[in-house]
Each structure stands twice: as structure tokens, then as C-alpha cells.
Motif scaffolding. Structure first.
Motif, PDB file in Angstrom:
ATOM      1  N   ALA A  24       0.920  -1.136   0.510  1.00 56.18           N
ATOM      2  CA  ALA A  24       0.225  -0.560  -0.098  1.00 56.18           C
ATOM      3  C   ALA A  24       1.085   0.867   0.003  1.00 56.18           C
ATOM      4  O   ALA A  24       0.635   1.959  -0.412  1.00 56.18           O
ATOM      5  N   LEU A  28       0.607   4.869  -2.858  1.00 54.98           N
ATOM      6  CA  LEU A  28       0.248   5.349  -2.340  1.00 54.98           C
ATOM      7  C   LEU A  28       1.440   6.402  -2.867  1.00 54.98           C
ATOM      8  O   LEU A  28       0.960   7.562  -3.179  1.00 54.98           O
ATOM      9  N   ILE A  59      -2.052   3.304   7.423  1.00 56.20           N
ATOM     10  CA  ILE A  59      -2.018   3.221   5.883  1.00 56.20           C
ATOM     11  C   ILE A  59      -2.757   1.451   6.267  1.00 56.20           C
ATOM     12  O   ILE A  59      -4.049   1.627   5.640  1.00 56.20           O
ATOM     13  N   LEU A  63      -6.452   0.749   4.781  1.00 53.45           N
ATOM     14  CA  LEU A  63      -7.095  -0.331   3.932  1.00 53.45           C
ATOM     15  C   LEU A  63      -8.612  -0.953   4.257  1.00 53.45           C
ATOM     16  O   LEU A  63      -8.824  -1.662   3.836  1.00 53.45           O
ATOM     17  N   PHE A  69      -9.039   2.224  -1.671  1.00 53.84           N
ATOM     18  CA  PHE A  69      -8.082   2.915  -1.909  1.00 53.84           C
ATOM     19  C   PHE A  69      -7.753   1.588  -1.426  1.00 53.84           C
ATOM     20  O   PHE A  69      -6.584   1.392  -2.756  1.00 53.84           O
ATOM     21  N   ARG A  70      -8.052   0.228  -1.236  1.00 50.93           N
ATOM     22  CA  ARG A  70      -7.972  -1.141  -1.128  1.00 50.93           C
ATOM     23  C   ARG A  70      -7.918  -1.773  -2.309  1.00 50.93           C
ATOM     24  O   ARG A  70      -7.329  -2.585  -2.740  1.00 50.93           O
ATOM     25  N   VAL A  73      -4.749  -0.587  -4.555  1.00 50.14           N
ATOM     26  CA  VAL A  73      -3.376  -1.232  -3.931  1.00 50.14           C
ATOM     27  C   VAL A  73      -4.228  -3.030  -4.751  1.00 50.14           C
ATOM     28  O   VAL A  73      -3.142  -3.338  -5.001  1.00 50.14           O
ATOM     29  N   LEU A 108      -5.892  -8.395  -0.056  1.00 55.47           N
ATOM     30  CA  LEU A 108      -6.672  -6.859  -0.759  1.00 55.47           C
ATOM     31  C   LEU A 108      -7.272  -7.150  -1.823  1.00 55.47           C
ATOM     32  O   LEU A 108      -8.325  -6.364  -2.189  1.00 55.47           O
TER      33      LEU A 108
END
Length: 440
Positions: A24, A28, A59, A63, A69-70, A73, A108
Motif C-alpha cells: 500500500a 500511495l 495505512i 485499507l 483505496f484497497r 492497491v 487485498l
């Protein structure tokens, strides 16, 4: 990381959590500023090596709580491990896959049954840890057994060594006892010999006392004869002095006549009246032309304060001075012109006191205009010529002197000191001359 919903009853295993946070953190750093979640915008500015370490907790929380955001990634994971993600999506875990990578990818990308995949990876990691711990324990036991065997062998060798030492000590003790007995016997013999010598000395003292009386009488007689001889010698010397005084007067008159005749002959023939010195023959330039380079006790250590006084007392000594080496050590805050003038003033007094021949050498490398130097009477000032440094001119002056003449070179430059020492001159540190000038 806090416990995850959607099927996870416990937090991720630590290796999996670290792997997920690292992935991640990498994603980022590559996101546009507008796509970075607000809680992580400060972390996104960190150095890549510090981002995962310093921002681990924020972080991980992002997640867990931020699906978008997850998924960003997860897209990076899918691009990096497409085969692994495809197998997980189909519900198959590759047999040879790393459990940490499997758990990270499952967490993820969230394929069907991903929670079971994470738990299976957890079980694999725990089994691996237990197996590693058992293997390490066996290695420790084996190593301890080897150390015990080595210590036993060392103890056995030490015991054998001590036995040998004890045997040698016993032998040495027996030898020492024998030597002690022999020493006692020699001491008794020495005592007897000492007593015999004391008796002989007493007899010798008695004989010497008797001989002393006769010697004193003979000494008195010899002293009387010596006194008579001294009287006769003094009378002879007096007569010789009276005879020599007449001869000395005649020689003195003759020398005065020869000197007057020599002076008259020099005037008639227009010969120079000054005798040139060897240093006058060394090629150099004066300070009156532009583009010049320069200007006109053996038992003591080089830094002994009495060294310079002892050298100045030698007859016909030639004192050669490394000018700027002395002035920069003593008057370094002044301009070069003021440094030269101050040195010339001090040397004028020194020459007036000692009447020695003095040559001062300055480096003229930086001079491009006439230099005004007022040299005191008896002080020769030289500048090194273009293409030449003052050190080389000093060595030329030393080489120009005849063998056997006393030469002292004042310089704290180690290379100059060593070179002139090999040529027969005595080097003197600049500090000794500065101290002598200050004393004057």
C-alpha cells in the motif's frame, strides 16, 4: 491491524500485515494528489523508505475501512502477480506459493473464500514457525553437546599440562636446593677469605704508614727543588719577553709599512678596496628592478636558546636568513613591506653587535614592481630571480662558500633545513632568531 470484518476473526499475521502495508505504501507514492485518501496525505510526502515504517498504522486502518483505496492497491497486486490472483479468484491456492503472498493477495483482492485462504496461510506460517523452532532447538542441543565435549577435552589437556608443570616444579625445586647448598658453601669460603684479606689489609696499612713518613720527607725535598726550578724558569721567561719585545716592535713597524704601501698601490692601480665575499658571486636580483624574486656549538639541539649565540660567536660565520619564513612567523599580521622593514631594523642592531656577515633571502615570485628595501650596513639583501624560489637561492649561497667555513641558515622549513645540513651548514629555527632580535 484491528480485526477485519467480512470473515476474519483475528488480525492478519504479522508477516502478512507488513507485506500488505508495504504494498500500500508503494501504491500511495504513485497516486495523484487528488486520489490520495485525506488521512494519508501527510504520509504520502514521506521518503519511500520511511513511508511504510512511520505510517504503518494509518495505512493499515485505511485499507481496512476504505474499499476504494484497497481496490487501488489490489489493482497493483493483480498487475504484479496476475497468475496468483487468477488462481485465487478461481478458488485454488497454488501449492508452491508463499503463504505470506497468498494471504496478502487474498486480503487485498477479496476473492470468494478469501478469509479461509488467510487462515490457511496463518496455519502454514505457524507450522513453519514451530518447525523452525524445533530445528533451532536441535541445533542448540547439538552445539551444547559439542561445547561440552570440547570442554572435557580442554579439561583433560589442562590436567596433563598441570601435571607436567608440577613435575617440572619438583625438578626445579630439587635443583634450587642443590644450588642453595653450593651457595652457602661459597659464602663460608668468601667469609674466610674476607677475614684473611682484612688481616692482610691491616698489615698493609701498617707498612703504608711507615712508608708514608719516608714519602713525606721525600715530598718536602722535591717541593723545595720544584720551587727553585720555578724561580729559574720565571727568570728565563722574563729575559725571553724582554728579547721578544724588541723583535715584535720591529715586525709591527714593518707590517705598518707594508700596509701603507699596499693601500698606495691600490690607489695607483685603481683596484677595489673591498674584498668580495663568496655570497657576492651568487646570481640574484636586487629589489630595485621589477619582476624580481628576492632581496639582499655542535652539542646543542636545534631548538636550544643558546644555539644562535654560540654560532654567532664563531669566527667568520656567515648567517643566511630565509626572510619570509622568519617574518611570517614573527610578524605575520603586517604587510610584506612592513615585515621586511621590521626584520631589517632588527638585523641592523644584530650586525652592529656581532660584526657577522648576514645575507637575507626573500622569495620574489609575487613581485612585479620595484621593491624599496633599506638594508642596514653589513646586511646583504637578495630576491630570488624569476623562475627560482628562495629555497634554491639559499642552497646556492651555501654551495658558494668554501669548505670548512661556519655557515648558519635560519629557516623553519624542514626541507631547507635538511638540505643545508647535508651540505655542511647548521640549520637554526626561525624562532631562535626572533627571540634573539627581541632580546636585542
Amino acid at each position: 491491524m484491528s480485526s477485519a470484518g467480512e470473515g476474519l476473526s483475528r488480525p492478519l499475521p504479522e508477516p502478512v500485515r507488513l507485506n500488505v502495508v508495504d504494498l500500500a505504501a508503494q501504491v500511495l507514492g504513485s497516486l495523484p494528489a487528488a486520489s490520495v485518501p485525506p488521512p494519508l496525505r501527510g504520509i504520502a510526502k514521506f521518503d519511500p523508505r520511511k513511508r511504510a515504517r512511520l505510517g504503518s498504522a494509518p495505512i493499515a486502518a485505511q485499507l481496512e475501512n476504505d474499499k476504494e483505496f484497497r481496490e487501488l492497491v489490489a489493482e497493483s497486486v493483480t498487475a504484479g502477480w496476475p497468475e496468483l490472483v487468477a488462481s485465487l479468484t478461481e478458488g485454488h491456492v497454488p501449492p508452491a506459493a508463499d503463504p505470506v503472498l497468498v494471504a496478502a493477495a487474498a486480503y487485498l483482492t477479496r476473492p470468494p473464500g478469501w478469509a479461509d485462504m488467510v487462515e490457511a496461510a496463518r496455519a502454514d506460517l505457524e507450522r513453519s514457525a514451530v518447525a523452525a523452532e524445533g530445528s533451532e532447538r536441535e541445533e542448540v542441543v547439538t552445539r551444547l553437546r559439542e561445547q561440552l565435549a570440547a570442554q572435557k577435552n580442554a579439561a583433560k589437556e589442562e590436567t596433563e599440562r598441570l601435571r607436567e608443570q608440577l613435575k617440572a616444579a619438583r625438578t626445579e625445586n630439587s635443583d634450587l636446593r642443590r644450588r642453595l647448598h653450593e651457595a652457602r658453601e661459597r659464602a663460608r669460603a668468601a667469609q674466610r677469605h674476607s677475614e684473611e684479606m682484612a688481616q692482610a689489609a691491616e698489615e698493609a696499612r701498617s707498612a703504608a704508614s711507615a712508608a708514608g713518613s719516608a714519602g713525606e720527607a721525600e715530598l718536602r725535598r722535591l717541593r723545595e727543588r720544584l720551587a727553585d726550578a720555578e724561580k729559574q724558569l720565571e727568570a728565563s721567561r722574563r729575559a725571553a719577553r724582554e728579547g721578544r719585545s724588541i723583535e715584535d716592535a720591529r715586525i709591527r713597524v714593518l707590517l705598518d709599512a707594508l700596509q701603507d704601501a699596499s693601500a698606495g698601490l691600490r690607489r695607483e692601480l685603481a683596484l677595489p678596496t673591498m674584498i668580495s665575499r663568496p655570497a657576492d658571486s651568487v646570481a640574484a636580483v636586487t629589489g630595485e628592478r621589477p619582476s624580481v624574486r628576492g632581496v639582499p656549538a655542535r652539542a646543542l639541539a636545534d631548538d636550544d636558546p643558546q644555539l644562535l649565540d654560540q654560532l654567532l660567536a664563531l669566527p667568520q660565520v656567515h648567517l643566511i636568513i630565509d626572510g619570509y619564513n622568519v617574518t611570517k612567523a614573527g610578524y605575520g599580521t603586517l604587510t610584506l613591506a612592513d615585515q621586511r622593514n621590521r626584520l631589517m631594523t632588527g638585523l641592523g642592531g644584530l650586525v652592529a653587535q656581532t660584526r657577522v656577515e648576514v645575507t637575507v633571502v626573500f622569495d620574489g615570485a609575487e613581485l612585479n614592481a620595484p621593491v624599496q628595501v633599506v638594508a642596514p650596513r653589513g646586511v646583504r639583501v637578495l630576491f630570488s630571480a624569476p623562475g627560482e624560489i628562495a629555497d634554491d637561492l639559499i642552497r646556492q649561497l651555501v654551495r658558494a662558500e668554501p669548505p670548512g667555513r661556519a655557515i648558519a641558515v635560519v629557516s623553519s622549513d624542514r626541507e631547507v633545513a635538511e638540505s643545508v645540513r647535508r651540505m655542511g651548514a647548521r640549520p637554526v629555527p626561525s624562532g631562535l632568531l626572533l627571540r634573539r632580535l627581541g632580546r636585542a
